[in-house]
Scaffold this active site. Structure first.
Site: not given
Length: 188
Positions: A88, A140, A152
């Site tokens: 990510c 994240h 993402h």
């Protein structure tokens, strides 16, 4: 690159180009459909405000096109390049470096301390959205695209993709958002 990966890459690149063209067309159509009206600001200030708005739109488009060109790239823990895979934060770092030449820190937690904090209701394309996916804050990160969607690199076995922020999973884990302000830009 295998034939299958090359075909997938071309397909995703074509989608990114269509989106970029759509963004350009919408911004152009908006300016044509809305004839100039009397400015409440003095002419010089109105021009400066319009130039800033145009710059924000162009910069967000650069980020969106770069991010969308990564669709389908495989997730790889610690990954920092599309050729070998991206995690990510690797995706976010790569997109910002390619689109704006901006170097961001390596981890999502470190990235969460860069730029300025943005309220969820004030999100603009190009803002970073953070989630608690590993039972710790800011574990994240993704890039907001507009219309409550973000892009993402999800997790092992996954590929870069677009998600809806309003899905229960993401709503429950939302940690906050940041706007990366580059040199020469004024914070809001």
């Amino acid at each position: 690159m295998t034939t299958r990966n090359a075909a997938r890459y071309r397909q995703h690149l074509a989608k990114a180009c269509v989106l970029a063209a759509g963004l350009w067309f919408c911004s152009t159509a908006w300016s044509i459909d809305n004839p100039p009206q009397q400015d409440p600001l003095p002419p010089g200030k109105a021009n400066i405000a319009l130039a800033k708005l145009h710059d924000i739109t162009n910069r967000a488009s650069e980020l969106a096109v770069q991010a969308l060109s990564m669709l389908g790239i495989n997730y790889r823990y610690g990954g920092t390049s599309p050729e070998t895979g991206l995690d990510c934060s690797g995706l976010v770092r790569y997109v910002f470096k390619e689109a704006w030449g901006t170097d961001l820190p390596r981890t999502s937690a470190e990235i969460s301390r860069v730029g300025e904090k943005v309220d969820k209701i004030d999100l603009r394309p190009g803002d970073l959205v953070f989630y608690n996916t590993l039972r710790r804050g800011f574990s994240h990160v993704g890039i907001y695209l507009g219309d409550r969607k973000f892009i993402h690199s999800p997790s092992a076995g996954g590929q870069v993709r677009i998600e809806d922020m309003d899905l229960a999973y993401w709503k429950k884990r939302f940690n906050g958002a940041r706007r990366i302000v580059t040199e020469g830009e004024e914070p809001h």
